[in-house]
Design a protein around this motif. Sequence first.
Motif, mmCIF file in Angstrom:
data_model
loop_
_atom_site.group_PDB
_atom_site.id
_atom_site.type_symbol
_atom_site.label_atom_id
_atom_site.label_comp_id
_atom_site.label_asym_id
_atom_site.label_seq_id
_atom_site.Cartn_x
_atom_site.Cartn_y
_atom_site.Cartn_z
ATOM 1 N N PHE A 158 -23.414 -27.350 31.949
ATOM 2 C CA PHE A 158 -23.554 -26.133 32.752
ATOM 3 C C PHE A 158 -23.785 -24.920 31.859
ATOM 4 N N ASN A 159 -23.051 -24.847 30.765
ATOM 5 C CA ASN A 159 -23.181 -23.701 29.855
ATOM 6 C C ASN A 159 -24.455 -23.742 29.021
ATOM 7 N N LYS A 160 -25.085 -24.901 28.908
ATOM 8 C CA LYS A 160 -26.312 -25.022 28.116
ATOM 9 C C LYS A 160 -27.583 -24.745 28.914
ATOM 10 N N LEU A 161 -27.466 -24.610 30.222
ATOM 11 C CA LEU A 161 -28.666 -24.428 31.044
ATOM 12 C C LEU A 161 -29.368 -23.114 30.706
ATOM 13 N N ASP A 162 -30.685 -23.092 30.962
ATOM 14 C CA ASP A 162 -31.535 -21.948 30.621
ATOM 15 C C ASP A 162 -31.245 -20.730 31.480
ATOM 16 N N ILE A 168 -27.969 -14.557 40.510
ATOM 17 C CA ILE A 168 -27.898 -15.976 40.869
ATOM 18 C C ILE A 168 -26.900 -16.692 39.966
ATOM 19 N N LEU A 169 -26.954 -16.398 38.680
ATOM 20 C CA LEU A 169 -26.035 -17.022 37.726
ATOM 21 C C LEU A 169 -24.591 -16.672 38.064
ATOM 22 N N LYS A 170 -24.356 -15.432 38.432
ATOM 23 C CA LYS A 170 -22.997 -14.995 38.771
ATOM 24 C C LYS A 170 -22.453 -15.798 39.949
ATOM 25 N N LYS A 171 -23.297 -16.015 40.939
ATOM 26 C CA LYS A 171 -22.890 -16.786 42.119
ATOM 27 C C LYS A 171 -22.550 -18.227 41.735
ATOM 28 N N PHE A 172 -23.430 -18.869 40.966
ATOM 29 C CA PHE A 172 -23.187 -20.244 40.539
ATOM 30 C C PHE A 172 -21.943 -20.340 39.655
ATOM 31 N N ARG A 173 -21.816 -19.410 38.727
ATOM 32 C CA ARG A 173 -20.698 -19.449 37.796
ATOM 33 C C ARG A 173 -19.361 -19.317 38.512
ATOM 34 N N SER A 174 -19.289 -18.390 39.468
ATOM 35 C CA SER A 174 -18.008 -18.208 40.175
ATOM 36 C C SER A 174 -17.661 -19.458 40.988
ATOM 37 N N GLU A 175 -18.637 -20.039 41.655
ATOM 38 C CA GLU A 175 -18.382 -21.241 42.448
ATOM 39 C C GLU A 175 -18.034 -22.429 41.537
ATOM 40 N N PHE A 176 -18.740 -22.519 40.416
ATOM 41 C CA PHE A 176 -18.479 -23.606 39.472
ATOM 42 C C PHE A 176 -17.071 -23.486 38.887
#
Length: 191
Positions: A158-162, A168-176
């Motif tokens: 997850f941390n290596k993704l481009d 969008i990243l903030k949304k994914f990161r918080s849910e993850f």
Amino acid sequence: ELGPVAPENRELLWKRFQEASKIIHSRRQNFQKNIEQNQNLNLERKNIIIVKIKKLTNPEPLTHNEWQLSIKKFNDLIDEFKSLGTVPKSESKENWNLFRETGRAYNLCKNQFYKNQKNNQKETIENYKSLLKEVKNINEKEDWRKFIERMKSIQIDFNKLDFVPRNILKKFRSEFQKETNLYFKRLKSGN
């Protein structure tokens, strides 16, 4: 009130008129020569600018920041090209067409980069979604304790993704984080 000139003044007046017209004609010829020289000089400068525009994509910028710098230089070169004066008529059309073709080639290259970047972002978003879905599936399984190593590797992946846009990243990161924290809290508590 102007009329024929007296015969005794005719020759003197004619010579004065010839001298004045010679001066006017020589000044006009010098002016025309300077125009041609200036136009040829402008043509050389414009051709140099066209070469500089071609060099902006050789080597091709690889990142967004490099492209932004390149775009700024490109716009400056366009302004400089347009601010230069005229070129000889015989060369004008060819020079302008070369300038347009070079600008078109630059813009095609730039547009291709940003299209590729957009496609890469879509793919990266899909990767984020799939990792998030996998974490949720692991949390829902009854034998979730068996997936400790997989959860760690998912976090690394997850941390290596481009790059994706920040919102969008903030949304994914918080849910993850919410899902992974749930997993590891359950693991610590033994539930």
